[in-house]
Scaffold this active site. Structure first.
Site, PDB file in Angstrom:
ATOM      1  N   GLU A   1      -2.639   8.222  -6.521  1.00 49.41           N
ATOM      2  CA  GLU A   1      -2.565   7.522  -7.807  1.00 49.41           C
ATOM      3  C   GLU A   1      -3.579   8.125  -8.774  1.00 49.41           C
ATOM      4  OE1 GLU A   1      -3.130   3.382  -6.906  1.00 49.41           O
ATOM      5  OE2 GLU A   1      -1.223   3.222  -5.841  1.00 49.41           O
TER       6      GLU A   1
ATOM      7  N   HIS B   1       0.323   0.288  -9.974  1.00 50.62           N
ATOM      8  CA  HIS B   1      -0.587  -0.505  -9.149  1.00 50.62           C
ATOM      9  C   HIS B   1      -1.139  -1.703  -9.931  1.00 50.62           C
ATOM     10  CE1 HIS B   1      -3.264  -0.094  -5.357  1.00 50.62           C
ATOM     11  NE2 HIS B   1      -3.063  -1.370  -5.643  1.00 50.62           N
TER      12      HIS B   1
ATOM     13  N   ARG C   1       0.829  -1.188   0.000  1.00 49.70           N
ATOM     14  CA  ARG C   1       0.000   0.000   0.000  1.00 49.70           C
ATOM     15  C   ARG C   1       0.867   1.243   0.000  1.00 49.70           C
ATOM     16  NH1 ARG C   1      -3.727  -2.009  -1.859  1.00 49.70           N
ATOM     17  NH2 ARG C   1      -5.886  -2.095  -1.162  1.00 49.70           N
TER      18      ARG C   1
END
Length: 328
Positions: free
Chosen positions: A261, A278, A232
């Site tokens: 993001e 990601h 994370r």
């Protein structure tokens, strides 16, 4: 008829089986109309009138739930819960489910792939070759380095299993040692950061793990050490990582998850930082499994059938303790 807002992106692109499941169950659905991770403001505007949210990593805050008066279920596509205000959900009678097993294999394999890339300088060689520079980099093998694994849950266990096949020496750290088939040496965090050649992180983002790795940790790591974060954003202090890479305090890093993001920060300017957007769970079979699992959780919930993937009570207890510690 129940209605579902699907905010996670992508959804149903590789295989529309999860969408067919909703249709077969007679559940209306609306796909994310913006096509990217939603902001809180955007979710507040979209969510009124829906009975369930099939969610990604967008912020599902108390404000969002206040706007969602009909909401009865949040079903996460994935395992992370840091973006969901669990206590606010409970106070409003909103159930929360997730798909904890779905992404585990994909994230573990990406982690090992990033480890190999860092150790052999694959990303550096690729960039140089595209620039017309033919430079054969000298690298290291996984079987000849010590790897520190912080967080030995679903993903961390898989990473250790894969690393074992390469013959890597493994140091591990978690709240409590767990029984594993592979030989590991359980150590405290300071020892792990000091002794290993590569650190890989597999912990949830909580108040206790936020900035788990920062300037203090980089200061004790070997100058040739490497860091991987596929868990994370926020677990690693991004500014401290950028500073450590810039002065050569550590040799390199691979980062798949970020605080904000899409990511456009200073790490993107450092060639020693391998950046991926990601993609930890973005393996076709795992993505389909996660989407189908999240939909199945919604279907069983609306049918008043037992749902095996409701978030366990322990997660709410952790969140409550964190709130109490803040208040005190």
């Amino acid at each position: 008829m129940a209605s579902v807002l699907i905010t996670t992106v992508p959804f149903g692109e590789e295989d529309p089986v999860a969408l067919r499941m909703l249709e077969d169950a007679g559940i209306k659905y609306v796909l994310n109309p913006i096509g990217r991770r939603l902001t809180e403001e955007e979710l507040v505007a979209l969510i009124p009138g829906f009975d369930a949210l099939i969610a990604g990593t967008e912020p599902i805050t108390e404000r969002v739930m206040e706007a969602a008066r009909e909401l009865r279920l949040i079903s996460r596509v994935g395992v992370g819960l840091d973006n969901v205000d669990l206590l606010a959900a409970r106070s409003r009678g909103i159930a929360v489910a997730y798909t904890p097993e779905g992404p585990a294999d994909a994230v573990a394999e990406l982690t090992v792939g990033l480890a190999l890339s860092l150790l052999r300088g694959v990303h550096l060689a690729n960039t140089a070759s595209h620039q017309g520079k033919w430079h054969r980099l000298q690298g290291r093998r996984l079987g000849k380095v010590a790897v520190g694994v912080i967080g030995v849950g679903r993903i961390g266990r898989r990473v250790i299993r894969l690393l074992g096949a390469f013959g890597a020496q493994i140091l591990a750290n978690d709240l409590e040692p767990v029984e594993l088939d592979e030989p590991v040496r359980w150590v405290d965090k300071p020892t792990l950061f000091r002794e290993v050649d590569l650190v890989t992180l597999h912990v949830p983002l909580t108040r206790g793990t936020r900035d788990l790795v920062g300037s203090k940790e980089f200061a004790v790591m070997k100058s040739g050490a490497l860091l991987i974060n596929t868990c994370r954003g926020g677990v690693v202090n991004e500014a401290a990582l950028a500073a450590a890479l810039r002065v050569g305090q550590i040799a390199g890093a691979a980062v798949d998850t970020f605080v904000d993001e899409p990511y456009y920060g200073e790490l993107a300017d450092l060639e020693t930082c391998l950046i991926t957007p990601h993609i930890g769970s973005m393996a076709a079979d795992c993505r389909v499994r996660m989407e189908s699992g999240a939909v199945l959780n919604a279907i069983t919930f609306f049918r008043d059938e037992p749902c095996d993937e409701l978030v366990p009570e322990s997660e709410y207890e952790v969140r409550a303790r964190e709130e109490q510690s803040l208040e005190s």
